[in-house]
Design an enzyme around this catalytic site. Sequence first.
Site, PDB file in Angstrom:
ATOM      1  N   CYS A 267       0.900  -1.172   0.000  1.00  0.00           N
ATOM      2  CA  CYS A 267       0.000   0.000   0.000  1.00  0.00           C
ATOM      3  C   CYS A 267       0.926   1.206   0.000  1.00  0.00           C
ATOM      4  O   CYS A 267       1.090   1.872   1.018  1.00  0.00           O
ATOM      5  CB  CYS A 267      -0.917  -0.009   1.214  1.00  0.00           C
ATOM      6  SG  CYS A 267      -1.922  -1.509   1.367  1.00  0.00           S
ATOM      7  N   CYS A 268       1.516   1.501  -1.130  1.00  0.00           N
ATOM      8  CA  CYS A 268       2.749   2.288  -1.170  1.00  0.00           C
ATOM      9  C   CYS A 268       2.579   3.795  -1.065  1.00  0.00           C
ATOM     10  O   CYS A 268       3.518   4.506  -0.690  1.00  0.00           O
ATOM     11  CB  CYS A 268       3.542   1.962  -2.430  1.00  0.00           C
ATOM     12  SG  CYS A 268       2.698   2.419  -3.966  1.00  0.00           S
ATOM     13  N   ALA A 269       1.423   4.333  -1.441  1.00  0.00           N
ATOM     14  CA  ALA A 269       1.285   5.791  -1.474  1.00  0.00           C
ATOM     15  C   ALA A 269       1.375   6.373  -0.053  1.00  0.00           C
ATOM     16  O   ALA A 269       0.928   5.742   0.901  1.00  0.00           O
ATOM     17  CB  ALA A 269      -0.052   6.161  -2.112  1.00  0.00           C
ATOM     18  N   PRO A 270       2.002   7.544   0.087  1.00  0.00           N
ATOM     19  CA  PRO A 270       2.544   8.430  -0.951  1.00  0.00           C
ATOM     20  C   PRO A 270       3.978   8.128  -1.378  1.00  0.00           C
ATOM     21  O   PRO A 270       4.571   8.893  -2.126  1.00  0.00           O
ATOM     22  CB  PRO A 270       2.473   9.806  -0.286  1.00  0.00           C
ATOM     23  CG  PRO A 270       2.685   9.508   1.162  1.00  0.00           C
ATOM     24  CD  PRO A 270       2.015   8.184   1.423  1.00  0.00           C
ATOM     25  N   GLY A 271       4.582   7.047  -0.885  1.00  0.00           N
ATOM     26  CA  GLY A 271       5.866   6.612  -1.424  1.00  0.00           C
ATOM     27  C   GLY A 271       7.080   6.851  -0.569  1.00  0.00           C
ATOM     28  O   GLY A 271       8.194   6.505  -0.976  1.00  0.00           O
ATOM     29  N   ASP A 315      -5.067  -3.688  -5.960  1.00  0.00           N
ATOM     30  CA  ASP A 315      -5.700  -3.834  -4.653  1.00  0.00           C
ATOM     31  C   ASP A 315      -5.023  -4.998  -3.946  1.00  0.00           C
ATOM     32  O   ASP A 315      -5.074  -6.145  -4.426  1.00  0.00           O
ATOM     33  CB  ASP A 315      -7.189  -4.101  -4.838  1.00  0.00           C
ATOM     34  CG  ASP A 315      -7.936  -4.219  -3.516  1.00  0.00           C
ATOM     35  OD1 ASP A 315      -7.274  -4.310  -2.459  1.00  0.00           O
ATOM     36  OD2 ASP A 315      -9.174  -4.241  -3.543  1.00  0.00           O
ATOM     37  N   CYS A 386      -0.323   3.724  11.070  1.00  0.00           N
ATOM     38  CA  CYS A 386      -0.164   4.994  11.781  1.00  0.00           C
ATOM     39  C   CYS A 386      -1.323   5.152  12.755  1.00  0.00           C
ATOM     40  O   CYS A 386      -1.980   6.185  12.813  1.00  0.00           O
ATOM     41  CB  CYS A 386      -0.072   6.173  10.817  1.00  0.00           C
ATOM     42  SG  CYS A 386      -1.414   6.299   9.616  1.00  0.00           S
TER      43      CYS A 386
END
Length: 447
Positions: A267-271, A315, A386
């Site tokens: 779930c990489c965003a924002p990187g 996904d 988070c």
Amino acid sequence: MSQQRRNDGRSKSLDNGLAVRAAAARAIAPVITGKKSLNDLDEHQVVARDRGLFKELCFGTCRTLPRLEALAGKLLEKPFKTRDADIQALLLVGIYQLLYLRVPAHAAVGETAGAARLLSKAWATRVLNGCLRRLQRESTALQAEVDRDPAVALLHPRWWVKTLRQAWPDDWRSICEANNQPGPMTLRVNRRYGDREMYLERLDSPGARLCPHAPDGLTLEAPCDVAELPGFREGHVSIQDEAAQLAAVLLGPVIAPRPGARVLDACCAPGGKAAHLLELFDIDLQAIDSDDARLARVEDTLARLGLSASLAHGDATGRDWWDGTAFDAILLDAPCSGSGVIRRHPDIKRLRRPSDIAKLAEVQARLLDNLWPLLAPGGTLLYATCSVLPEENADQVQAFLERTPDAEVTTPSGLAWGRPAGAGRQLLPSPDSHDGFFYARLRKGTA
């Protein structure tokens, strides 16, 4: 300077003052109606010199929203209609200025009330003016009255206070207090261009300090525009909270000895975490995200840093994006309540609902169950959120362990940061340091 030029200058300043407050009301109205976050503030047209005030009005109003709304309820004879959420937002902006900003009272009142005309609702000018002037007169008494409600005094919705108190009976108040302060600006130095001590000298910023736990982190005494950071455009430094930088610390011992390791950022965003791994290690990184707009941000981040990875829309609860080759390591930074980063995203106080926690926990469980089979025997999965809520963290990982016989806990013990939380490590938000975060490191058995 002629009288005419002085008058023109004052008129322009007044127009800008009205415009920035109207823009803030337009941005906040969808938040208080639960329809939109503050993520798209750049869409609002505000003159460059007022961008700082605009963002302060938006973030500050959302940060103190429960108290502002309680005061607005005392000031209004009757609530505004739903279609006038922008005027309600404008009133909240005015209250925020009077109580929390060093804005001259005449500007906080006059320019806020006058901004109603820019929202095509001139009728509201008199109402806003009357409410804000009454607050000036009765400020002490009104604030004391609304602060009798502990949730209002702590600037959190009542359900948030209850949830945090249940999760952290000894720490809930300090968590709320940390949530109410803007998070510090923390940098991640790109080690390809030198270490953080070298960058600290380049920065020449009094009060900047080394992060105690993240080896590439620096925290600034006061935030600044990224354009002011030496080498930012060239990729020498990035913005990333200290807690988020610890993902690379936990994955480093696993992937550093294996050049070319195949790694998934699920779930990489924002990187930020993907970029940090690429800066430090020789890996073959696959990064996926289900949001095309956020995936574009990852692409921009990697381009600025001169890094490359295989990016794909996907996904992570499914596998249509997977080529069938197992991964040596998986980073699952799972979607969560954001309860550990409220100070950076104060709109979470309004937009998150009690029912969301169970729904998010269900998604997290599906992600874990779906990704685990993609991990090679002996490989490592780092679960991160988070969040500060056990349902998303320690309890989530414990349930996964109970249904996954080949999962072994390898989260290091005796770390200098966070506190033990089941199979993982929990950081609570710290006013001058890191955000709230959870990590658990799991190894897949070889048998």
